[in-house]
Design an enzyme around this catalytic site. Structure first.
Site, PDB file in Angstrom:
ATOM      1  N   CYS A 128       0.860  -1.307  -0.098  1.00 35.02           N
ATOM      2  CA  CYS A 128      -0.173   0.466   0.194  1.00 35.02           C
ATOM      3  C   CYS A 128       0.977   1.133   0.298  1.00 35.02           C
ATOM      4  CB  CYS A 128      -0.895   0.255   1.194  1.00 35.02           C
ATOM      5  SG  CYS A 128      -1.888   1.738   1.692  1.00 35.02           S
ATOM      6  N   CYS A 186      -5.355   5.883  -3.174  1.00 31.47           N
ATOM      7  CA  CYS A 186      -4.571   4.925  -3.537  1.00 31.47           C
ATOM      8  C   CYS A 186      -3.161   4.877  -3.998  1.00 31.47           C
ATOM      9  CB  CYS A 186      -5.552   3.673  -4.417  1.00 31.47           C
ATOM     10  SG  CYS A 186      -4.306   2.075  -4.458  1.00 31.47           S
TER      11      CYS A 186
END
Length: 275
Positions: A80, A211
């Site tokens: 991530c 994101c």
């Protein structure tokens, strides 16, 4: 009364619960993660970042610290980009690392990071690899996309229509044969040379405000469609702006990282959430 320490942070409003657990003693079950991330019965977040020494998990890493990342539904994820920035910011704020460059271990491999004096963070994200094409379907409307591997799977669709008009409240459909473990879905507009706008539906989470790996995938896909594999671009997201560079075999992501709260999780709640 005792409790379990936590912090809350975000990178361009992609938000996380951080759990400092250097020795890896917490029993971080799927049910507990999902409860923590629930915005009504828990703390609310897009994911959980457990801060643990790589040696405690027997994870191979050149760095001391490993980012044990879980999606909001409790599933384990490889990587991530926004989470790494928040993770690195925490390490510096906690005195566990110094401003400058160091390595964070992830399931997608080691990620060198640079925490700048203003506490913004640059992450060396590794290669963004074009792996083919596929199709996603949003509210009955198909969109072709470029498949990109950034340590986790992405499908990027370039739209002529404004991405703000998409209805991403429900899970878009995709080819499960191509993405058997799910996929992050990015929808982008080109705003001009070196500038993109993006929305994202994250695997195991839903639509999020940002994101990090998705922005890298988006830039790599946009350049690929333009006939190149090298360049720099800003990406505007609902949660803010980041800057991405891509080249053959490498990419970087730069943007803000904020720690906004800290406290203790009630041990009784933690025990009940794990059952």
């Amino acid at each position: 009364m005792g409790g379990i320490d936590f912090l809350k942070g975000h990178g361009t409003q992609n938000d996380f619960v951080l759990l400092p657990d250097p020795a890896g003693r917490l029993e971080l079950t799927e049910a507990r993660v999902a409860a923590l991330c629930d915005r009504r019965r828990g703390l609310g977040a897009d994911g959980v970042l457990r801060v643990v020494r790589a040696a405690a998990l027997d994870e191979p890493s050149a760095g001391e610290w490993f980012m044990d990342y879980r999606n909001a539904d409790g599933s384990i994820a490889e990587m991530c980009g926004n989470g790494v920035r928040v993770f690195a910011r925490y390490l510096v704020d906690a005195g566990l690392a110094s401003v400058g460059e160091f390595v964070v271990g992830t399931r997608a491999g080691d990620r060198p990071v640079v925490v700048h004096p203003d506490r913004s963070v640059t992450v060396h994200m590794g290669p963004a690899t074009i792996t083919g094409t596929s199709v996603t379907v949003v509210a009955g409307r198909p969109f072709s996309g470029v498949a990109v591997d950034v340590g986790n799977p992405h499908l990027v669709s370039l739209l002529d229509d404004d991405v703000a008009e998409l209805d991403l409240r429900e899970q878009p459909d995709f080819d499960h044969d191509v993405f058997p473990h799910g996929v992050n879905l990015e929808f982008i507009n080109c705003l001009g040379e070196g500038a993109l706008r993006m929305r994202v539906h994250e695997r195991g989470v839903g639509e999020t405000r940002a994101c990090g790996t998705g922005t890298v995938a988006a830039v790599a896909a946009a350049f690929h469609l333009a006939g190149t594999d090298t360049g720099r671009s800003t990406v505007d997201l609902p949660g803010g702006r980041v800057e991405v560079t891509v080249s053959r075999g490498a990419s970087t992501l730069s943007g803000p990282a904020e720690i906004v709260a800290r406290g203790e999780i009630d041990e009784g709640w933690w025990a009940a959430a794990g059952s």
